[in-house]
Design an enzyme around this catalytic site. Structure first.
Site, PDB file in Angstrom:
ATOM      1  N   ASN A 426       0.843  -1.191   0.000  1.00 22.40           N
ATOM      2  CA  ASN A 426       0.000   0.000   0.000  1.00 22.40           C
ATOM      3  C   ASN A 426       0.881   1.245   0.000  1.00 22.40           C
ATOM      4  O   ASN A 426       1.797   1.372   0.813  1.00 22.40           O
ATOM      5  CB  ASN A 426      -0.883   0.019   1.255  1.00 22.40           C
ATOM      6  CG  ASN A 426      -1.702   1.294   1.362  1.00 22.40           C
ATOM      7  OD1 ASN A 426      -2.611   1.511   0.568  1.00 22.40           O
ATOM      8  ND2 ASN A 426      -1.384   2.137   2.333  1.00 22.40           N
ATOM      9  N   GLU A 427       0.617   2.138  -0.943  1.00 22.89           N
ATOM     10  CA  GLU A 427       1.305   3.429  -1.010  1.00 22.89           C
ATOM     11  C   GLU A 427       2.819   3.252  -0.982  1.00 22.89           C
ATOM     12  O   GLU A 427       3.538   3.905  -0.211  1.00 22.89           O
ATOM     13  CB  GLU A 427       0.839   4.348   0.124  1.00 22.89           C
ATOM     14  CG  GLU A 427      -0.651   4.666   0.024  1.00 22.89           C
ATOM     15  CD  GLU A 427      -1.167   5.571   1.137  1.00 22.89           C
ATOM     16  OE1 GLU A 427      -0.379   5.904   2.045  1.00 22.89           O
ATOM     17  OE2 GLU A 427      -2.346   5.938   1.097  1.00 22.89           O
TER      18      GLU A 427
END
Length: 821
Positions: A426-427
């Site tokens: 994520n990210e």
């Protein structure tokens, strides 16, 4: 709300505690624990005998029950950084393994973030990673301990178990401390004492497949024998039971002991009952290894379903399009942080199902097996991911942890039919944990994780969210689209989504929405949009979460009202109904949660994007989702937590009802204002809105919605204030009531003439002294001693006790107020 028969049966099973057994005899170790939130000088400090006749104990241990998180309160304390460091737990176990030659195990369902385990003074194991499960075999250590006569006398035959849990900051660990959630410490999931026979399975993998037509199912079973493995052949019996518990397949074989995963057997099932959100049909696999009293039996629940993310198209389940209607879950709750009991987890998941959810992304780490079992039984599809979240890419130790967690996640949760996606991260475009940020190295590591996930499980998809330079690597990609919050207007949502959809093979939109301060409402919620220039995208960029500086954006310049967020959600949901190519979307998140990176929010250290508060109190947005996503007739008048509206005498005010019924009629003070027809494309509130005059003072609003002969209704009482107010000049504090030993108090912001300032966002600080306890550090709008006012007021509660006490409230530039009793 009514549920289909299969769903009601699933709920009944859950409520009665009937669940798949993992091993022979397993006991949750919940009581009899002591805890100290600091480090020890060594293990001897946990087990040394007290000096005869001496009352001194250093350090001071306190009784606790598991699950336990040592950041239960300080994660949302407005005045401190949450504790990151070691903590120790200790208990004494009565261990009696009933199996000759059997093994005694400690099974950790999750502990954060680094864990060392001691049996008396012997270190028996360690684990790095706060979210995957792990097991320690303590059989040999028990035998060694029992040979010590002095230790046996000291502990009177009980077994001293000590556990060091540590969430100290560490750049070479996943997830990054830059993440928008707390990296909690403690034994915050269940710890089990388990006895198994001499021969047992360490893992049972059940691969359930079905063709797209749903006519032929195939179940393949593989297993791993626990060490030490037997010297000779072992009899194995396999049974397959249908959702009604009838045996539909049975096979007996002999297993030759071997290292690694070995084939156990397979079944073919004609016309299997298919698993889906509407009918979550679960079959049961029962594997018996060995025979007689020493036989090992393991039970798993599986489901037959066919999934496909169509390239440049929607998602299909069992050959039919299914629009994934989703949300997200963090492992976090008021008063306990990550240490949710099974009953709390069950309550949360049922609330999601009742909202109409059929998909959930578990952000941003592997979560409790209890969550996955509930998703299986309730019919909620799942994206589960490893916690490679923000910060860049560390070295060999860091990268090995990510691969280990991927392996553990897939192997431990492989059998759950609810899971459709393994998340790689994520990210991952978020730098700053390391001096170098190398996109090519991140791409290379992402590719390794993607290949590993497919090697471990060829039957599911992989995905990431927000890392554009890696979007071609996983099967499914979710870009950053925060229309109407971090960038642009919510009316940009569809256009931006279509553009992102065209750039990838498989598109799924996870994370959208915005913050809302529970209890804050607005008469002009979209005012901030007037200052937002369009055409500049809808993504989140560095600094957008800050409440100062940068470009105009609703996240900074908006009022954080529930009213605005309901409009934003309403628009997104009505647009999703017109996007036939959309696989699905997931609102971020279901529940408000604590975070170390948002100290200036209206409730400090709280991400307030949830549709329920951190204690499950529903915000108004919950019912917007329900009106689009559920079928059982419902209606909800906006404003249950809005006691006072304001405006000019005779001014027409909008009243909104959220309902899934074809029509609704509004009554104000007994007078009908007509029947409205529901049309999802008639924004806002799908056309169920009225412009009506309110009487100065009290008003009774009632809505009646109809679907055929079924009638549902809702009612609220609101005061309409026509008095205008000046700048905040003083505070008032009053007791609203008391129930079950808890008193509720309200602070109000007034102008110089004593008129309520209904748009005031004044930051208030409560204080308390004397008999009783202030119920704060809960991370809710009514459970925080520092909180922004919502419509010029704020609630706080006190657990009362006999004796004098005083409650105070103060704010910058306003005189404090003290209420004593």
């Amino acid at each position: 709300m009514k549920f289909p028969l299969l769903l009601r049966l699933a709920l009944l099973l859950l409520l009665t505690g009937l669940q798949p057994a993992r091993a022979q005899q397993s006991t949750r170790l919940t009581t009899g624990w002591e805890f100290v939130r600091q480090d020890l000088g060594g293990i001897w400090e946990a087990v040394r005998p007290a000096a005869p006749g001496s009352p001194e104990t250093v350090p001071l241990w306190t009784p606790v029950a598991l699950p336990h998180c040592f950041n239960a309160l300080d994660a949302v304390d407005p005045d401190v950084n949450y504790y990151q460091g070691p903590g120790w737990y200790r208990t004494r176990l009565a261990v009696q393994n009933p199996y000759p030659g059997g093994r005694t195990l400690l099974h950790f369902e999750g502990a954060g973030q680094k864990t060392d385990v001691y049996l008396y003074t012997t270190k028996v194991g360690s684990h790095v990673g706060g979210y995957d499960e792990w097991t320690l075999d303590i059989t040999d250590a028990l035998a060694a301990f029992r040979q010590s006569k002095a230790a046996q006398e000291q502990f009177k035959g009980l077994i001293p178990l000590s556990i060091r849990s540590d969430n100290t900051r560490d750049l070479e660990m996943m997830p990054s401390d830059l993440s928008d959630f707390n990296l909690y410490g403690g034994l915050y999931r269940y710890l089990n004492l388990t006895y198994v026979p001499a021969v047992s399975l360490e893992r049972l993998a059940a691969r359930a497949e079905v063709d797209a037509a749903g006519r032929l199912g195939r179940l393949t079973l593989r297993g791993v024998l626990r060490e030490p493995r037997p010297a000779g052949p072992v009899p194995v019996t396999l049974r397959l039971l249908d959702p009604r518990g009838r045996v539909v397949g049975q096979e007996r074989t002999t297993l030759m002991a071997a290292a690694g995963e070995v084939a156990l057997g397979s079944f073919r099932v004609k016309n299997p009952q298919l698993w889906s959100p509407a009918r979550p049909a679960l079959y049961t696999v029962r594997a018996t290894v060995g025979s007689g009293a020493g036989a090992y039996e393991q039970t798993e629940q599986i489901g037959f379903r066919h999934i496909e993310f169509v390239e440049h198209g929607p998602f299909t389940l069992n050959g039919q399009r299914l629009l994934l209607r989703g949300t997200h879950r963090h492992e976090d709750h008021a008063g306990v942080a990550a240490a949710l009991t099974e009953s709390l987890i069950r309550e949360e998941m049922v609330l999601m199902k009742q909202m109409g959810v059929n998909f959930i992304r578990l952000g941003h780490y592997q979560q409790s097996r209890i969550v996955l079992r509930l998703c299986d039984s309730l019919g909620i599809t799942v994206w589960e991911e490893i916690p490679w979240c923000r910060g860049g890419l560390g070295g060999p130790v860091y990268q090995a942890q990510g691969k280990r967690m991927m392996t553990n996640m897939v192997q431990q949760h492989y059998n759950h039919p609810a899971i459709i996606i393994w998340g790689l991260g994520n990210e991952n475009d978020w730098p700053n944990d390391f001096p170098a940020f190398d996109q090519q190295k991140i791409r290379a590591y992402m590719t390794e994780l993607n290949d590993l996930a497919h090697q471990l499980d060829p039957g599911r998809y992989t995905a990431i969210r927000r890392c554009d330079f890696c979007k071609d690597i996983p099967d499914v990609y979710s870009p950053s689209i925060w229309a109407g919050w971090y960038r642009g207007s919510y009316t940009d949502y569809k256009e931006v989504s279509e553009k992102e959809f065209a750039g990838v093979k498989r598109f799924l939109h996870v994370e959208w929405g915005g913050d809302s301060h529970a209890g804050r409402h607005s008469e002009s919620p979209d005012k901030a949009l007037a200052g937002i220039s369009g055409g500049k995208g809808a993504d989140e960029r560095a600094g957008d979460a800050a409440l100062i500086g940068g470009a105009a954006r609703v996240s900074k310049d908006g009022d954080w009202s529930e009213t605005y967020i309901c409009n934003l959600i309403d628009w997104h949901l009505k647009e999703q109904e017109t996007m036939p190519w959309l696989s699905g979307a997931a609102y971020w998140p279901f529940k408000d949660f604590s975070t170390p990176v948002r100290p200036e929010n209206p409730v400090p250290y709280l991400n307030q994007k949830g549709v329920v508060e951190r204690d499950f109190t529903k915000k108004e947005a919950y019912y917007v989702f329900q009106s689009y996503w559920t079928t059982a007739p419902m209606v909800h008048l906006y404003g249950h937590s809005w006691p006072v509206r304001w405006g000019l005498p005779g001014e027409l005010k909008m009243v909104k009802a959220y309902s899934n019924c074809p029509e609704a009629e509004l009554f104000v003070n007994g007078k009908s204002y007509g029947v409205k027809q529901r049309d999802s494309q008639n924004f806002p509130a799908a056309g169920l809105r009225w412009l009506v005059p309110l009487s100065a003072g009290p008003n009774v609003l009632r809505v009646v919605a109809r679907r055929g002969k079924t009638v549902v209704e809702d009612q609220i009482n609101q005061i309409y204030q026509t008095e205008t107010w000046g700048p905040p000049a003083r505070l008032a504090l009053e007791k609203l009531g008391e129930e079950a030993g808890v008193a509720t108090y309200q602070a109000a912001v007034l102008d110089a003439g004593g008129v309520r300032c209904l748009d005031a966002k004044t930051r208030l600080r409560f204080g308390f002294t004397g008999a009783g306890q202030l119920l704060d550090n809960l991370g809710t709008s009514s459970g925080a001693r520092v909180v922004e006012a919502y419509n010029g007021r704020a609630i706080i509660r006190v657990r009362t006790a006999p004796g004098p006490a005083a409650l105070s409230v103060q704010a910058e530039k306003l005189p404090p107020v003290l209420l004593a009793w």
